[in-house]
Design a protein around this motif. Structure first.
Motif, PDB file in Angstrom:
ATOM      1  N   THR A 157      -2.400   5.693   7.481  1.00  0.00           N
ATOM      2  CA  THR A 157      -2.659   7.041   7.648  1.00  0.00           C
ATOM      3  C   THR A 157      -4.076   7.359   8.664  1.00  0.00           C
ATOM      4  OG1 THR A 157      -4.071   7.097   5.667  1.00  0.00           O
ATOM      5  CG2 THR A 157      -2.098   8.128   5.505  1.00  0.00           C
ATOM      6  N   ILE A 183      -6.395   0.587  -0.696  1.00  0.00           N
ATOM      7  CA  ILE A 183      -6.311   1.816  -1.466  1.00  0.00           C
ATOM      8  C   ILE A 183      -7.618   2.567  -1.324  1.00  0.00           C
ATOM      9  CG2 ILE A 183      -5.392   3.265  -3.074  1.00  0.00           C
ATOM     10  CD1 ILE A 183      -3.013   2.069  -1.323  1.00  0.00           C
ATOM     11  N   ILE A 226      -6.096  10.224  -3.233  1.00  0.00           N
ATOM     12  CA  ILE A 226      -5.726   8.601  -3.094  1.00  0.00           C
ATOM     13  C   ILE A 226      -5.062   8.655  -1.639  1.00  0.00           C
ATOM     14  CG2 ILE A 226      -3.229   9.050  -3.636  1.00  0.00           C
ATOM     15  CD1 ILE A 226      -3.508   5.755  -4.810  1.00  0.00           C
ATOM     16  N   ILE A 227      -5.694   7.523  -0.861  1.00  0.00           N
ATOM     17  CA  ILE A 227      -5.025   7.317   0.630  1.00  0.00           C
ATOM     18  C   ILE A 227      -5.013   5.988   0.802  1.00  0.00           C
ATOM     19  CG2 ILE A 227      -7.176   7.302   1.612  1.00  0.00           C
ATOM     20  CD1 ILE A 227      -5.828   9.481   3.440  1.00  0.00           C
ATOM     21  N   HIS A 228      -4.110   5.576   1.688  1.00  0.00           N
ATOM     22  CA  HIS A 228      -3.834   4.267   2.204  1.00  0.00           C
ATOM     23  C   HIS A 228      -4.079   4.234   3.730  1.00  0.00           C
ATOM     24  CE1 HIS A 228      -0.943   0.935   3.673  1.00  0.00           C
ATOM     25  NE2 HIS A 228      -1.838   0.384   3.167  1.00  0.00           N
ATOM     26  N   LEU A 256      -9.705   5.449  -3.251  1.00  0.00           N
ATOM     27  CA  LEU A 256      -9.650   6.259  -4.373  1.00  0.00           C
ATOM     28  C   LEU A 256     -10.738   7.315  -4.716  1.00  0.00           C
ATOM     29  CD1 LEU A 256      -8.417   4.091  -7.377  1.00  0.00           C
ATOM     30  CD2 LEU A 256      -6.996   5.320  -5.994  1.00  0.00           C
ATOM     31  N   ILE A 297       1.298   4.078  -3.348  1.00  0.00           N
ATOM     32  CA  ILE A 297       1.233   5.467  -2.957  1.00  0.00           C
ATOM     33  C   ILE A 297       2.516   6.237  -3.464  1.00  0.00           C
ATOM     34  CG2 ILE A 297       1.168   7.308  -1.226  1.00  0.00           C
ATOM     35  CD1 ILE A 297      -1.801   6.110  -1.166  1.00  0.00           C
ATOM     36  N   ARG A 298       3.692   5.827  -3.282  1.00  0.00           N
ATOM     37  CA  ARG A 298       4.968   6.514  -3.548  1.00  0.00           C
ATOM     38  C   ARG A 298       5.132   6.535  -5.120  1.00  0.00           C
ATOM     39  NH1 ARG A 298       7.485   3.311   0.609  1.00  0.00           N
ATOM     40  NH2 ARG A 298       7.698   4.352   2.578  1.00  0.00           N
ATOM     41  N   HIS A 301      -2.098  12.704  -2.660  1.00  0.00           N
ATOM     42  CA  HIS A 301      -2.198  11.955  -1.442  1.00  0.00           C
ATOM     43  C   HIS A 301      -2.821  12.760  -0.336  1.00  0.00           C
ATOM     44  CE1 HIS A 301       0.315   9.550   1.811  1.00  0.00           C
ATOM     45  NE2 HIS A 301      -0.845   9.041   1.784  1.00  0.00           N
ATOM     46  N   GLY A 351       0.700  -1.266   0.200  1.00  0.00           N
ATOM     47  CA  GLY A 351      -0.148  -0.073   0.058  1.00  0.00           C
ATOM     48  C   GLY A 351       1.026   1.141   0.151  1.00  0.00           C
ATOM     49  N   GLN A 352       1.762   1.237   0.733  1.00  0.00           N
ATOM     50  CA  GLN A 352       2.813   2.591   0.875  1.00  0.00           C
ATOM     51  C   GLN A 352       3.655   2.574  -0.310  1.00  0.00           C
ATOM     52  OE1 GLN A 352       5.000   2.585   4.634  1.00  0.00           O
ATOM     53  NE2 GLN A 352       3.224   2.054   5.925  1.00  0.00           N
ATOM     54  N   GLY A 355       1.797   3.180  -9.881  1.00  0.00           N
ATOM     55  CA  GLY A 355       1.816   2.787  -8.459  1.00  0.00           C
ATOM     56  C   GLY A 355       2.160   1.051  -8.552  1.00  0.00           C
TER      57      GLY A 355
END
Lengths: 163, 432
Positions: free
Chosen positions: B388, B408, B382-384, B410, B363-364, B371, B359-360, B427
């Protein structure tokens, strides 16, 4: 309310606006001198907006400085609108009196629902509005109801010229 | 009275999105809604001032309670939702807490969807302690669960048109019927659907709440919320003395008797907003009005992009699950067809095969998706959650919240779908 009548015919926007536009004199049946009662709110508002308000209530001697009459039949001048704040079972008698005094319109406030009597009034040539508030409908079409975020359901791109 | 006010035509949604609540300014002729950046309003005379404060006449007194720019936003939103009116607030959560505060009293019971937005669940648990309420959270997917949770003290049922993040679609008509059998209103958060995709009041819901921050604004610039009332609920059914009986907070006024169908909204504004004070700023109301002008157009494009991306993700071997209720074969197919025929919104989750690290890394890898912790922007987001918003939870607690270590979320924006797919591909490449 399983036996709710078809309200649309009693809440026609054209009828409502015609009544509000043409009326000068409103007899408020059940008008209370208590400023917390709905009838007092509506009577106060109608006076502010230029209508002549005639109190009809045997329990009051005077409201807004106007003599209160015990019944519609005793009012010594013509009445355009009979505005009713009474229990539904009082409506048939009020309709008979409204016909007798040649009232042009019968307005039954929130919860004052009596379809049979309303039909009788309409058949006698009286415009009828039922289960609606005179103050709110005036504010919707002529007044400032949108000030408090209410849906007036009116739409216009024309510039209004302040009266 | 002028002819143009006669409602002799049922105007369409897009026309109302542009015009409802926004007449040209009678004083200046300004066509855009002016930003009335004023705290207060000069009274015509002492009698008028008294009439406004007594609620005998509708007039402006103080911008914590009402403001002309905010009123245009309120009327437009209530018109689009098919309500009788609305009250705007400083945020979606302020709208929600005020909606609850107005109708609940200590000892009351609330049945709420367990799939509600996390911030809403936290608020309900907070209010439960502070206001001595009792809240039962239920799996919202089976109407029977709602019915089973109802008790004598139940005063409210509370769900979302589309749940976050699970994408649960509420059977509004069925749950509204359960609420009404219990003599309680149904409150629905319609933030994810907006009135273009679903109008909960048409299906029997009594009150709708919004975070305007999301799709209504659509620009990600402003925080705001609103409460819309259908005006259908009978507050004088004997179970809501807080609204039906004379109010000590307003010198003995009985809101439902005096204002009839408008009683709840009048109390919400004249007491709750006045006393708790979470008012929307005129500038934010102005920005929300700009957003709403294009609401239907934007939502169609949000939905179109979301469908393309969800279908693309569902084809991939490195994705274990796509939780978009608008995806063909979703367990919500029937409910989407009934309540969301134009589409199931544009916010959804998918699960990566590979846990927290995947997941991380994902995002990267992306460059166009922003993010951050919001949804409903023109920009794709987008967020994990596991690293977070839900970082403090272990894997078991995450599972209970419907979130996997590789989930994830969206929020699909208005960019070109092909560019968004290209970005997501980066991603996946980052996971390696």
């Amino acid at each position: 309310m399983a036996d709710t009548p078809n309200m649309e015919i009693w809440q026609d926007p054209e009828t409502i606006q015609t009544i509000l536009h043409n009326a000068r004199t409103v007899a408020v049946v059940g008008l209370s001198s208590n400023p917390l009662r709905a009838s007092n709110f509506v009577g106060f508002y109608a006076r502010r907006h230029g209508y002549r308000v005639i109190p009809v209530n045997p329990r009051e001697s005077e409201v807004f400085g106007e003599r209160s009459w015990p019944s519609l039949s005793e009012i010594p001048e013509p009445v355009d609108v009979v505005d009713v704040f009474r229990a539904p079972d009082a409506v048939p008698g009020i309709v008979e009196e409204s016909i007798a005094i040649n009232a042009k319109a019968l307005w039954l406030q929130f919860g004052v629902i009596h379809e049979e009597a309303a039909t009788q009034a309409r058949d006698a040539g009286i415009d009828v509005v039922m289960d609606r508030c005179l103050k709110i409908e005036h504010a919707r079409y002529i007044g400032r109801m949108h000030v408090l975020g209410f849906n007036t359901n009116t739409l216009s791109a024309r510039r209004e010229v302040p009266a | 009275m002028s002819e143009e006010h006669r409602p002799d035509r049922e105007f369409g949604f897009h026309t109302r999105s542009i015009h409802a609540g926004a007449r040209p300014d009678p004083t200046t002729g300004a066509r855009a809604i002016p930003i009335f950046q004023t705290t207060s309003y000069v009274f015509e005379d002492p009698e008028s001032a008294a009439a406004y404060f007594n609620l005998q006449e509708y007039g402006n007194t103080y911008s914590r309670i009402m403001n002309p720019t905010v009123a245009a936003f309120e009327e437009r939103l209530s018109n689009l939702e098919g309500g009788i009116g609305a009250v705007a607030f400083a945020s979606g959560l302020a709208a929600q807490s005020s909606a609850l505060f107005t109708l609940l009293a200590p000892g009351d019971h609330v049945v709420a969807s367990a799939a509600l937005y996390g911030g809403t669940v936290t608020q309900l648990k907070h209010l439960e302690r502070k206001l001595s309420l009792d809240v039962t959270f239920v799996d919202p997917d089976r109407p029977q669960n709602w019915a089973d949770a109802v008790c004598d003290e139940t005063k409210l049922l509370f769900g979302e048109t589309i749940g976050n993040p699970g994408g649960n679609v509420l059977d509004i008509e069925a749950v509204a019927s359960i609420a009404h059998d219990a003599g309680a209103p149904l409150l629905v958060d319609n933030t994810f659907a907006t009135p273009w995709l679903c109008r909960p009041l048409d299906w029997g819901a009594d009150i709708v709440v919004h975070s305007a921050t999301k799709f209504l604004g659509g620009h990600g610039t402003s925080i705001g919320g609103a409460v819309v009332d259908a005006g259908e609920f009978d507050w004088s059914n004997g179970r809501f003395p807080i609204i039906a009986e004379p109010s000590p907070a307003y010198h003995g006024l009985a809101f439902h008797e005096t204002f009839g169908t408008y009683g709840y909204l009048m109390k919400l504004r004249a007491e709750t907003l006045r006393d708790l004070g979470g008012a929307m700023s005129p500038f934010n109301a102005f920005l929300f009005l700009q957003g709403i002008e294009t609401l239907g157009l934007r939502m169609d494009r949000h939905v179109g992009n979301a469908r393309t991306i969800a279908a693309w993700l569902a084809e991939r071997d490195d994705v274990t699950q796509v939780r978009y209720p608008g995806l063909a074969g979703s367990k919500y197919d029937g409910l989407v067809a009934k309540y969301l025929p134009r589409g199931a919104g544009a916010v959804f989750c998918f699960d990566l095969d590979g846990g927290r690290q995947a997941g991380q890394d994902f995002i990267r890898g992306v460059r166009l998706f922003s993010h951050l912790a919001n949804v409903g922007d023109a920009k794709s987001l987008i967020i994990h959650p596991a690293s977070t918003t839900h970082r403090q939870l272990n894997d078991d607690e995450l599972a209970a919240a419907g979130i996997g270590p590789g989930t994830i979320r969206l929020s699909i924006g208005l960019e070109d779908a092909q560019d968004l797919l290209w970005d997501l591909e980066q991603g996946f490449a980052q996971i390696g």
